[in-house]
Design an enzyme around this catalytic site. Structure first.
Site, mmCIF file in Angstrom:
data_model
loop_
_atom_site.group_PDB
_atom_site.id
_atom_site.type_symbol
_atom_site.label_atom_id
_atom_site.label_comp_id
_atom_site.label_asym_id
_atom_site.label_seq_id
_atom_site.Cartn_x
_atom_site.Cartn_y
_atom_site.Cartn_z
ATOM 1 C CG ASN A 3 84.815 20.590 37.059
ATOM 2 O OD1 ASN A 3 83.879 20.169 36.452
ATOM 3 N ND2 ASN A 3 85.883 19.875 37.716
ATOM 4 C CG PHE A 30 81.668 13.352 30.925
ATOM 5 C CD1 PHE A 30 82.746 13.687 31.821
ATOM 6 C CD2 PHE A 30 81.198 12.221 31.212
ATOM 7 C CE1 PHE A 30 83.425 12.868 32.564
ATOM 8 C CE2 PHE A 30 81.688 11.253 31.887
ATOM 9 C CZ PHE A 30 82.752 11.272 32.597
ATOM 10 C CB SER A 65 82.801 12.654 36.162
ATOM 11 O OG SER A 65 82.050 13.686 36.121
ATOM 12 C CG ASN A 121 80.723 17.583 37.697
ATOM 13 O OD1 ASN A 121 79.830 17.956 38.639
ATOM 14 N ND2 ASN A 121 81.843 17.817 37.249
ATOM 15 C CB THR A 122 77.808 12.130 34.009
ATOM 16 O OG1 THR A 122 78.702 12.967 33.271
ATOM 17 C CG2 THR A 122 76.763 11.109 33.497
ATOM 18 C CE LYS A 155 90.622 11.420 37.541
ATOM 19 N NZ LYS A 155 90.926 12.417 36.488
ATOM 20 C CG ASN A 177 87.315 12.750 38.803
ATOM 21 O OD1 ASN A 177 87.334 13.916 38.757
ATOM 22 N ND2 ASN A 177 87.016 11.748 37.860
#
Ligand SMILES: Cc1cc2nc3c(=O)[nH]c(=O)nc-3n(C[C@H](O)[C@H](O)[C@H](O)COP(=O)(O)O)c2cc1C
Length: 365
Positions: free
Chosen positions: A111, A115, A174, A176-177, A215, A244
């Site tokens: 994925n 966010f 994450s 993805n940022t 995390k 994560n």
């Protein structure tokens, strides 16, 4: 009832676009009638961690219920706790679609959601609306993509959500940022955790104790992990979640083409790496705080392995896509039968039992 629901819905949901299916699942959960009688967990499954009493150790990982729409339904289905979010101060649409990919043959997911969430105001209203129902609902917090003060975003979210959060998870992992994971580097992390533990003390006066967990990514090097654990201990964090999704791609993946999609990999192909990093974290933490294990749990056996690697609590997400919500009961039943068979009163007796041995093995491929 849950098994029948799974049997009816899983084959259909899996035929649909992954994100569309997820939206349907959330809506389905919201309208699922409450069971006539709630099944009580065996007291042997109860876990006490960071000042909270969990009825069982199996949690819903962040990212499934980003906007706190289904927390009560998930608790009713048997989760011991639910983590909503990641929530950012302002609403965000996330990355362009498609951004969620199933790796069916590997039972994995890639994925790059980025966010997407309704933002703090709306999510706070939803959590306030369900607060009287009780249950452990953690709030996973993240920074807005365009924020000029990312540490400030986390502080703001602690101030905002303290009255309704059972605990906070600081998501700096994450993939993805862009740039977010650099908050795991020593100087930035020390500064961030200093500000967050200050916020934790400030909100205590009105909201009571609210534990703060960090995390981390399973992609940290062991040198980086040394720093992260040392700073988390120095700043007296309440716990860590390991971890994560991974930006790595194990060579054993069968869905090679889909695996090339940019984003974080989760599910079964993440199990070995995340369990190794969990054990590495456990031996470094030396009991200073409890750990939550996440990554590729898809059975009672893999849940037990996470606990023996060092997890006091566990979380799952990806396996629910492949196995359905009946998995929660299956894992709890298996854990309980292990306790009965081995004459143990609680899971705390085996937390970390295999950590030293795992850290001595060859690095997982
Ligand atoms: C679609 C998707 C979205 C996710 N979103 C978030 C998120 O917003 N915040 C977060 O901390 N973790 C997020 N995660 C990571 C999960 O919480 C979990 O750490 C990871 O998927 C490993 O567990 P699993 O293998 O059981 O899925 C997401 C995972 C998936 C698959």
């Amino acid at each position: 009832m849950i098994r029948a629901f799974d049997a009816l819905t899983l084959p259909l949901l899996r035929k649909l676009d992954a994100e569309y299916a997820h939206g349907l699942a959330i809506r389905g959960l919201r309208f699922l009638p409450p069971p006539r009688k709630l099944k009580q967990d065996s007291p042997r499954l109860a876990v006490r961690a960071f000042g909270l009493n969990f009825p069982n150790p199996v949690g819903m990982a962040a990212g499934f219920d980003k906007n706190a729409e289904a927390a009560d339904a998930l608790l009713r289905l048997g989760f011991g706790f639910v983590e909503i979010g990641s929530v950012t101060p302002l609403p965000q649409t996330g990355n362009p679609r498609p951004r969620l990919f199933r790796l069916e043959r590997d039972q994995g997911i890639v994925n790059r959601m980025g966010f997407n969430n309704d933002g703090a105001d709306i999510v706070l209203r939803r959590l306030a609306g369900r607060a009287h129902h009780g249950g452990i609902v953690g709030v996973n917090i993240g920074a807005n993509k365009d924020s000029v003060d990312r540490a400030g975003d986390y502080v703001r979210l602690i101030d905002t959500f303290a009255p309704v959060a059972s605990y906070f998870t600081v998501n700096v992992s994450s993939p993805n940022t862009p740039g977010l994971r650099s908050l795991q580097q020593a100087a930035a992390l020390d500064d961030l955790l200093g500000r967050l533990t200050e916020a934790r003390e400030r909100v205590r006066r009105n909201a009571g104790e609210t534990p703060v967990l960090l995390k981390i990514a399973p992609d940290l090097s062991l040198d980086e992990l040394d720093d992260v654990v040392q700073i988390a201990r120095k700043r007296k964090l309440d716990g860590m979640i390991v971890g994560n999704t991974t930006v790595s791609r194990p060579p054993t993946l069968r869905e090679q083409v889909r695996a090339e999609q940019q984003g974080g990999l989760s599910g079964r192909p993440l199990f070995k790496l995340s369990t190794r990093i969990l054990a590495e974290t456990y031996v470094r933490v030396e009991g200073a705080f409890p750990l939550v294990g996440a990554g590729g749990i898809d059975s009672g056996g893999s849940a037990l392995m996470k606990i023996r690697a060092g997890a006091t609590l566990i979380q799952l997400y990806s396996s629910l896509v492949y196995k359905g919500l009946g998995l929660v009961d299956e894992i709890k039943t298996d854990l309980l039968s292990v306790l009965r068979r081995t004459n143990r009163e609680s899971l705390s007796e085996i937390v970390g039992a295999d950590a030293a041995q795992i850290t001595a093995e060859d690095w997982p491929a």
